[in-house]
Design a protein around this motif. Structure first.
Motif, mmCIF file in Angstrom:
data_model
loop_
_atom_site.group_PDB
_atom_site.id
_atom_site.type_symbol
_atom_site.label_atom_id
_atom_site.label_comp_id
_atom_site.label_asym_id
_atom_site.label_seq_id
_atom_site.Cartn_x
_atom_site.Cartn_y
_atom_site.Cartn_z
ATOM 1 N N SER A 164 0.830 -1.204 0.000
ATOM 2 C CA SER A 164 0.000 0.000 0.000
ATOM 3 C C SER A 164 0.864 1.253 0.000
ATOM 4 N N LEU A 165 1.917 1.249 0.810
ATOM 5 C CA LEU A 165 2.817 2.395 0.872
ATOM 6 C C LEU A 165 3.583 2.567 -0.444
ATOM 7 N N LEU A 166 4.010 1.459 -1.028
ATOM 8 C CA LEU A 166 4.695 1.532 -2.330
ATOM 9 C C LEU A 166 3.787 2.138 -3.387
ATOM 10 N N ASP A 167 2.562 1.674 -3.433
ATOM 11 C CA ASP A 167 1.605 2.198 -4.418
ATOM 12 C C ASP A 167 1.379 3.689 -4.212
ATOM 13 N N SER A 168 1.241 4.095 -2.970
ATOM 14 C CA SER A 168 1.006 5.490 -2.656
ATOM 15 C C SER A 168 2.204 6.348 -3.059
ATOM 16 N N GLU A 169 3.398 5.909 -2.674
ATOM 17 C CA GLU A 169 4.606 6.672 -2.996
ATOM 18 C C GLU A 169 4.876 6.689 -4.497
ATOM 19 N N ARG A 170 4.547 5.614 -5.173
ATOM 20 C CA ARG A 170 4.718 5.593 -6.627
ATOM 21 C C ARG A 170 3.810 6.643 -7.267
ATOM 22 N N GLY A 171 2.580 6.729 -6.791
ATOM 23 C CA GLY A 171 1.650 7.729 -7.314
ATOM 24 C C GLY A 171 2.171 9.139 -7.122
ATOM 25 N N ILE A 172 2.706 9.420 -5.943
ATOM 26 C CA ILE A 172 3.268 10.745 -5.668
ATOM 27 C C ILE A 172 4.467 11.006 -6.581
ATOM 28 N N THR A 207 14.843 -0.058 -9.256
ATOM 29 C CA THR A 207 16.033 0.790 -9.108
ATOM 30 C C THR A 207 15.711 2.015 -8.249
ATOM 31 N N LEU A 208 14.568 2.623 -8.516
ATOM 32 C CA LEU A 208 14.159 3.782 -7.708
ATOM 33 C C LEU A 208 13.983 3.393 -6.242
ATOM 34 N N GLU A 229 17.468 3.055 -4.768
ATOM 35 C CA GLU A 229 18.452 4.129 -4.851
ATOM 36 C C GLU A 229 17.908 5.547 -4.687
ATOM 37 N N ASP A 230 16.647 5.780 -5.008
ATOM 38 C CA ASP A 230 16.135 7.150 -5.018
ATOM 39 C C ASP A 230 15.768 7.608 -3.603
ATOM 40 N N PRO A 231 16.170 8.819 -3.243
ATOM 41 C CA PRO A 231 15.850 9.347 -1.899
ATOM 42 C C PRO A 231 14.339 9.426 -1.622
ATOM 43 N N HIS A 232 13.526 9.577 -2.663
ATOM 44 C CA HIS A 232 12.075 9.656 -2.470
ATOM 45 C C HIS A 232 11.541 8.412 -1.752
#
Length: 135
Positions: A24-32, A48-49, A52-55
């Motif tokens: 659920s958190l992955l889906d939410s953060e991906r949307g943002i 990869t994101l 590695e990605d700070p987001h």
């Protein structure tokens, strides 16, 4: 052996609940991310994101906890004990505590809950998991 079986059941329930919350958190953060930064074009780019990605960095703490639970469940020479289950459940409870002024994870989790009703539902489901596995 019965105590070990109970510990395994509790840890498996904890793991499964955390994985649902994590999704659920992955889906939410991906949307943002896709709304604010750029479209994610593939599963490999997303992986990869995530790594590695700070987001997405704040989610790694939850990912690492799931890995520790998996390793505890997979340990053949020393089966999971009630103490292992109690410790990991306590660690998960401490992590899954949204706070406007807490740790990086707690703050990001709080923000996700403020903006995404799916995360609120996943949090509610996780609280039910905790209630079912408490010692």
């Amino acid at each position: 052996m019965e105590a070990n079986d109970n510990a395994r059941e509790r840890l498996t329930a904890l793991r499964n609940g955390l994985l649902k919350l994590h999704k659920s958190l992955l889906d939410s953060e991906r949307g943002i991310y896709e709304h604010d930064i750029a479209k994610i074009e593939s599963a490999s780019q997303f992986l990869t994101l995530l790594l590695e990605d700070p987001h997405f960095a704040w989610l790694r703490e939850l990912s690492q906890l799931v890995v520790v639970i998996d390793e505890t469940l997979d340990e053949k020479d020393a089966p999971a004990t009630s103490e292992d289950a109690d410790r990991l459940i306590a660690q998960a409870r401490a992590l899954i505590a949204p706070s406007e002024n807490g740790s990086r994870f707690s703050k990001s989790y709080y923000e996700a809950m403020q903006r995404d009703p799916d995360v609120v539902m996943a949090h509610s489901d996780m609280l039910k998991v905790f209630a079912g596995i408490s010692a």
